[in-house]
Design a protein around this motif. Structure first.
Motif, PDB file in Angstrom:
ATOM      1  N   TYR A  10       0.820  -1.189   0.000  1.00 49.07           N
ATOM      2  CA  TYR A  10       0.000   0.000   0.000  1.00 49.07           C
ATOM      3  C   TYR A  10       0.861   1.248   0.000  1.00 49.07           C
ATOM      4  O   TYR A  10       1.953   1.250   0.499  1.00 49.07           O
ATOM      5  N   ASP A  13      -4.055   5.296  14.057  1.00 51.11           N
ATOM      6  CA  ASP A  13      -3.830   3.971  13.490  1.00 51.11           C
ATOM      7  C   ASP A  13      -2.361   3.782  13.199  1.00 51.11           C
ATOM      8  O   ASP A  13      -1.695   4.682  12.733  1.00 51.11           O
ATOM      9  N   ASN A  41      -1.419  -1.399   5.725  1.00 47.41           N
ATOM     10  CA  ASN A  41      -2.504  -2.238   6.209  1.00 47.41           C
ATOM     11  C   ASN A  41      -3.881  -1.916   5.645  1.00 47.41           C
ATOM     12  O   ASN A  41      -4.798  -2.701   5.821  1.00 47.41           O
ATOM     13  N   ASN A  42      -4.049  -0.765   5.025  1.00 46.00           N
ATOM     14  CA  ASN A  42      -5.377  -0.353   4.588  1.00 46.00           C
ATOM     15  C   ASN A  42      -5.291   0.469   3.307  1.00 46.00           C
ATOM     16  O   ASN A  42      -4.377   1.279   3.164  1.00 46.00           O
ATOM     17  N   ASP A  96      -8.080   2.274   2.021  1.00 46.46           N
ATOM     18  CA  ASP A  96      -9.065   3.358   1.957  1.00 46.46           C
ATOM     19  C   ASP A  96      -8.435   4.736   2.019  1.00 46.46           C
ATOM     20  O   ASP A  96      -8.887   5.673   1.360  1.00 46.46           O
ATOM     21  N   PRO A 125      -5.689  -7.448   2.349  1.00 49.07           N
ATOM     22  CA  PRO A 125      -7.079  -7.079   2.647  1.00 49.07           C
ATOM     23  C   PRO A 125      -7.838  -6.810   1.351  1.00 49.07           C
ATOM     24  O   PRO A 125      -7.254  -6.790   0.269  1.00 49.07           O
ATOM     25  N   SER A 142     -10.219  -1.412  -2.181  1.00 50.63           N
ATOM     26  CA  SER A 142     -10.958  -0.260  -1.685  1.00 50.63           C
ATOM     27  C   SER A 142     -11.899   0.263  -2.757  1.00 50.63           C
ATOM     28  O   SER A 142     -11.488   0.517  -3.886  1.00 50.63           O
TER      29      SER A 142
END
Length: 324
Positions: free
Chosen positions: A5, A30, A115-116, A118, A306, A309
């Protein structure tokens, strides 16, 4: 290969060394884990893009005129703190000046693993002009390539047939004031289906590539939606301005200026000058790249990643309205 990411410019701190693993504490509280990159080619991301091509000189990067690729790269450079040569952004289709897209696909490379998705998704759309949007962002396997993994591409060309043009369609449909014979257009479109040499439908390209003139057209539909006529073509690939040249010929057939069986004659000639005897220039603003289909195996994400998005949805957690 593990998932990966990027991070927004507001969240970026200096990159960790390749031999270390560190944590960045974000303003939201986060933690984002940054893992070392064990792949010399970097971590690959897939973007699904939509854009209004009205004010752009096409997708492909150019030094001076505004292009969609330039705008996307500018946003990525700010978001990732990487240079253009490091990002290696590649688009699936080199849409021409003024051509729109709902389903353009691109990929780029970074040395990060976060980790994400979005937050980078929101950051890119915040940095991009409003006529370009990232619809989806997802991790991609090392085998995936936006251009070379594609199985087929679908384009739509819209023709608005009425004496008065709908002003809300003026940037996205060609205005035709003649009554069209849609049945004749459908009959002619069938001649394009299959594998053919489309040399007669290619304009001279400005790049040095020598493309294969043989393309496979899987379907060519003519759909009526009131005053709007939508021509939908799906093929293995297309030559420079091939779709617009095919539609221009069908438009002349729809006007009953020439018969439907002129199509195989022009195809067999393999001569662009032969097409010029019957057809004319068709502007780009009616054309849209709708979607690109890929081998399913190339769309599988790396293990442990994951979900992709689709953008963050906001919800109202507490009503702030004052009741009396």
């Amino acid at each position: 290969m593990s998932c990966y990411y990027a991070v927004t410019s507001a969240l970026v701190s200096p990159f960790p060394s390749p031999s270390s693993t560190s944590l960045l504490s974000l303003n939201s509280g986060d933690d984002v884990e940054v893992k070392p990159n064990f792949n010399q080619n970097g971590y690959k991301w897939r973007l699904l893009l939509a854009y209004d091509g009205t004010r752009y000189a096409g997708w492909q990067y150019q030094e001076s005129p505004p292009t969609v690729q330039c705008a996307v790269e500018k946003a990525l450079i700010k978001a990732t703190k990487l240079q253009r040569k490091d990002l290696q952004l590649v688009g699936a289709s080199r849409t021409d000046a003024g051509v729109h897209a709902w389903g353009q696909v691109a990929h780029f490379i970074t040395p990060f693993n976060y980790n994400n998705l979005d937050r980078i998704h929101a950051a890119l759309n915040g940095l991009l002009p409003k006529d370009i949007r990232v619809r989806e962002i997802s991790p991609a396997s090392s085998e995936f390539h936006a251009r070379f993994s594609a199985k087929s591409k679908i384009y739509h060309y819209k023709i608005y047939s009425d004496t008065i043009m709908d002003p809300f369609q003026r940037h996205f449909a060609y205005h035709n004031m003649y009554k069209l014979n849609s049945d004749a257009m459908r009959e002619a479109a069938k001649y394009f289906i299959g594998k053919h040499d489309f040399s007669a439908f290619e304009n001279a390209s400005h790049n040095d590539r020598v493309p294969d003139p043989v393309k496979h057209i899987f379907r060519f539909d003519v759909k009526e939606m009131g005053a709007l006529l939508q021509l939908e073509v799906e093929g293995s690939g297309f030559l420079y301005r091939q779709v617009r040249n095919m539609v221009a010929l069908l438009l002349q057939i729809g006007k009953e200026a020439i018969p439907p069986d002129i199509v195989p004659h022009i195809l067999s000639s393999r001569d662009r000058k032969e097409l010029a005897k019957y057809s004319f220039y068709l502007p780009p603003h009616g054309l849209c790249l709708v979607s690109i289909n890929y081998n399913e195996s190339h769309l599988l994400p790396p293990p442990g990643c994951p979900a992709k998005s689709f953008g963050m949805h906001h919800t109202i957690r507490k009503c702030k309205t004052i009741f009396y």
